[in-house]
Design a protein around this motif. Structure first.
Motif, short mmCIF file in Angstrom:
data_model
loop_
_atom_site.label_atom_id
_atom_site.label_comp_id
_atom_site.label_asym_id
_atom_site.label_seq_id
_atom_site.Cartn_x
_atom_site.Cartn_y
_atom_site.Cartn_z
N ALA A 181 0.86 -1.18 0.08
CA ALA A 181 -0.17 0.08 0.04
C ALA A 181 0.98 1.13 0.18
CB ALA A 181 -1.07 -0.04 0.95
N ARG A 182 1.64 1.39 0.63
CA ARG A 182 2.82 2.72 0.69
C ARG A 182 3.83 2.48 0.08
NH1 ARG A 182 5.62 1.05 5.75
NH2 ARG A 182 4.09 2.42 6.78
N ARG A 183 3.83 1.27 -0.47
CA ARG A 183 4.59 1.67 -1.74
C ARG A 183 3.46 1.96 -3.03
NH1 ARG A 183 8.32 -3.37 -3.66
NH2 ARG A 183 8.99 -3.00 -5.79
N LEU A 184 2.48 2.11 -3.17
CA LEU A 184 1.23 2.29 -4.16
C LEU A 184 1.10 3.74 -4.73
CD1 LEU A 184 -0.10 0.55 -6.54
CD2 LEU A 184 -1.91 0.53 -5.10
N ALA A 185 0.78 4.28 -3.05
CA ALA A 185 0.90 5.86 -2.88
C ALA A 185 1.85 6.60 -2.87
CB ALA A 185 0.23 5.91 -1.61
N ASP A 186 2.82 6.38 -2.87
CA ASP A 186 4.04 6.94 -3.61
C ASP A 186 4.79 7.04 -4.92
OD1 ASP A 186 5.69 7.89 -0.74
OD2 ASP A 186 7.78 5.50 -0.92
N VAL A 187 4.47 5.61 -5.56
CA VAL A 187 4.57 5.73 -7.09
C VAL A 187 2.89 6.26 -8.22
CG1 VAL A 187 4.29 4.10 -9.22
CG2 VAL A 187 5.40 3.73 -7.27
N LEU A 188 1.84 6.02 -7.41
CA LEU A 188 1.25 6.87 -7.99
C LEU A 188 0.92 8.60 -7.44
CD1 LEU A 188 -1.17 3.99 -8.39
CD2 LEU A 188 0.27 4.84 -10.09
N ASP A 189 1.68 9.12 -6.48
CA ASP A 189 2.06 10.84 -5.27
C ASP A 189 0.64 10.29 -4.53
OD1 ASP A 189 2.33 12.66 -4.69
OD2 ASP A 189 1.56 13.76 -6.26
N LEU A 190 -0.63 9.43 -4.11
CA LEU A 190 -0.85 9.57 -3.74
C LEU A 190 -1.38 9.21 -1.91
CD1 LEU A 190 -3.26 6.70 -5.39
CD2 LEU A 190 -3.43 9.06 -6.49
N VAL A 216 -4.37 5.85 -0.99
CA VAL A 216 -4.22 4.03 -0.29
C VAL A 216 -4.89 4.29 0.89
CG1 VAL A 216 -3.47 2.25 -0.89
CG2 VAL A 216 -2.81 4.49 -2.63
N LEU A 217 -5.68 3.43 1.58
CA LEU A 217 -5.05 2.92 2.17
C LEU A 217 -5.43 1.21 3.30
CD1 LEU A 217 -7.46 4.66 2.28
CD2 LEU A 217 -8.44 4.51 4.56
N ASP A 218 -4.35 0.64 3.60
CA ASP A 218 -4.47 -0.50 4.60
C ASP A 218 -5.02 -0.95 5.43
OD1 ASP A 218 -2.26 -1.29 6.41
OD2 ASP A 218 -1.32 -0.27 5.11
N GLY A 219 -5.69 -2.22 5.83
CA GLY A 219 -6.04 -2.83 7.24
C GLY A 219 -6.86 -3.66 7.47
N ARG A 220 -8.11 -3.84 7.52
CA ARG A 220 -8.62 -5.03 7.59
C ARG A 220 -10.18 -5.07 7.18
NH1 ARG A 220 -4.88 -5.63 9.74
NH2 ARG A 220 -3.91 -7.38 11.36
N ASP A 221 -11.19 -3.32 7.48
CA ASP A 221 -12.69 -3.63 6.70
C ASP A 221 -12.22 -2.67 6.03
OD1 ASP A 221 -11.03 -1.19 8.57
OD2 ASP A 221 -13.34 -1.02 9.60
N TYR A 238 -1.63 8.27 1.86
CA TYR A 238 -1.24 7.03 2.63
C TYR A 238 -1.57 6.53 3.72
CZ TYR A 238 0.31 2.39 4.36
OH TYR A 238 0.56 1.57 5.37
N LEU A 239 -3.03 5.99 4.93
CA LEU A 239 -3.34 5.76 5.31
C LEU A 239 -2.80 4.26 6.06
CD1 LEU A 239 -4.25 7.32 8.38
CD2 LEU A 239 -6.16 6.26 7.38
N ASP A 240 -2.58 3.75 7.64
CA ASP A 240 -1.93 2.45 8.08
C ASP A 240 -3.00 2.92 8.99
OD1 ASP A 240 -1.39 0.74 9.49
OD2 ASP A 240 0.80 1.65 9.79
N THR A 241 -4.06 2.24 8.81
CA THR A 241 -4.72 2.33 9.96
C THR A 241 -5.11 1.52 11.00
OG1 THR A 241 -6.81 0.51 8.68
CG2 THR A 241 -6.86 2.67 8.48
N GLY A 242 -4.41 0.84 10.63
CA GLY A 242 -3.49 -0.50 11.70
C GLY A 242 -2.85 0.23 13.04
N ALA A 243 -2.27 1.73 12.15
CA ALA A 243 -1.81 2.37 13.22
C ALA A 243 -2.84 2.71 14.38
CB ALA A 243 -0.89 3.29 12.73
N ILE A 244 -4.19 3.53 14.12
CA ILE A 244 -4.27 3.78 14.79
C ILE A 244 -5.43 3.19 16.09
CG2 ILE A 244 -7.01 5.25 14.40
CD1 ILE A 244 -6.30 5.09 11.62
N TYR A 245 -5.50 2.37 15.66
CA TYR A 245 -6.18 1.12 16.79
C TYR A 245 -4.42 0.86 17.83
CZ TYR A 245 -10.28 0.87 13.90
OH TYR A 245 -11.12 0.46 13.00
N ARG A 246 -3.60 0.64 16.49
CA ARG A 246 -2.35 0.56 17.54
C ARG A 246 -2.21 1.35 18.62
NH1 ARG A 246 1.69 -2.92 16.08
NH2 ARG A 246 1.15 -4.38 14.97
N ALA A 247 -2.59 3.16 18.12
CA ALA A 247 -2.37 3.92 18.70
C ALA A 247 -3.33 4.25 19.44
CB ALA A 247 -2.53 4.64 17.91
N VAL A 248 -3.86 3.31 20.34
CA VAL A 248 -5.79 3.30 21.03
C VAL A 248 -4.52 2.71 22.17
CG1 VAL A 248 -7.72 2.88 21.86
CG2 VAL A 248 -6.86 4.18 19.69
#
Ligand code: C5P
Length: 215
Positions: free
Chosen positions: A17-26, A113-118, A28-38
């Motif tokens: 996901a991160r690489r796709l965002a980089d290449v397409l200049d979009l 580009v968002l990555d996660g579970r849902d 990027y949000l790692d949604t797992g990091a949000i749950y991890r932060a909580v």
């Protein structure tokens, strides 16, 4: 353009996901990091991740700087994130931020580009592209084990495999937004596929190359 990348622990979705965002200049949000932060905030405050009211309060009080904590990638935080994220009030508290990021990507980007579970099932059901990245538990545990060792964290392969199976089971069995592929997602099994080949496959679907000679 919104691209949803879902999948279980250590399938390679974050890297892709991160690489796709980089290449397409979009954006990027790692949604797992949000749950991890909580979860990390709760562990730091000696709160029990199973305490629904405390978890909801931590989610509602989340600030952008919480996403920069340097303990987010720890295994203990991942396990606690999986407990915290099974609570509907926590998911509800974090949904608007994720949807807003997708609809109004920061930095004036043309998409996200968002990555996660849902992401493909709940957060962005109308995403332009949906991928479900998976691999065998053994292969994923092997990758995570190497990653932890490379970071200097102590890691025992059998323990990593057991934790990963536990987390997958919890993430898949919860009643709200369980881990599963959206009906219209393209599933990519990376068990025997290198990350470069997986990335090429995704990129070809999201941004098909123009035939050479086209002007
Ligand atoms: O992807 P990562 O391993 O960082 O996610 C940590 C935990 O956060 C997952 O095990 C899952 O329980 C939860 N999560 C979630 N929904 C998401 C992203 C992560 O429930 N969209």
């Amino acid at each position: 353009m919104i691209v949803a990348v879902d999948g279980p622990v250590a399938a390679g979705k974050g890297t892709l996901a991160r690489r796709l965002a980089d290449v397409l200049d979009l954006a990027y949000l790692d949604t797992g990091a949000i749950y991890r932060a909580v979860a990390a905030k709760m562990l730091a405050a000696d709160a029990d991740p199973n305490d629904g009211a405390a978890a909801e309060a931590a989610a509602l009080g989340l600030r952008p700087e919480d996403l920069n904590r340097d303990d987010l990638r720890r295994e203990a935080v991942g396990q606690a994130a999986s407990i915290v994220s099974s609570q509907p009030a926590v998911r509800a508290a974090l949904l608007a931020f994720q949807r807003d990021f997708a609809q109004r990507p920061p930095g004036g980007k043309a998409g996200a580009v968002l990555d996660g579970r849902d992401i493909g099932t709940v957060v962005c059901p109308h995403a332009d592209h949906k991928f479900f990245i998976t691999a065998s538990p053994e292969r994923r545990a092997e990758r995570r084990h190497k990653e932890l060792r490379a970071r200097g964290e102590e890691s025992i392969h059998a323990r990593v495999l057991q934790d990963l199976k536990e987390r997958d089971a919890r993430d898949s069995a919860r009643s709200v937004a369980p881990l599963r592929a959206a009906e219209d997602a393209i599933t990519l099994d990376t068990t025997d596929m290198g990350i470069d080949a997986a990335f090429a496959a995704i990129l070809a679907l999201v941004a098909p190359a123009e035939p050479s000679g086209a002007s």
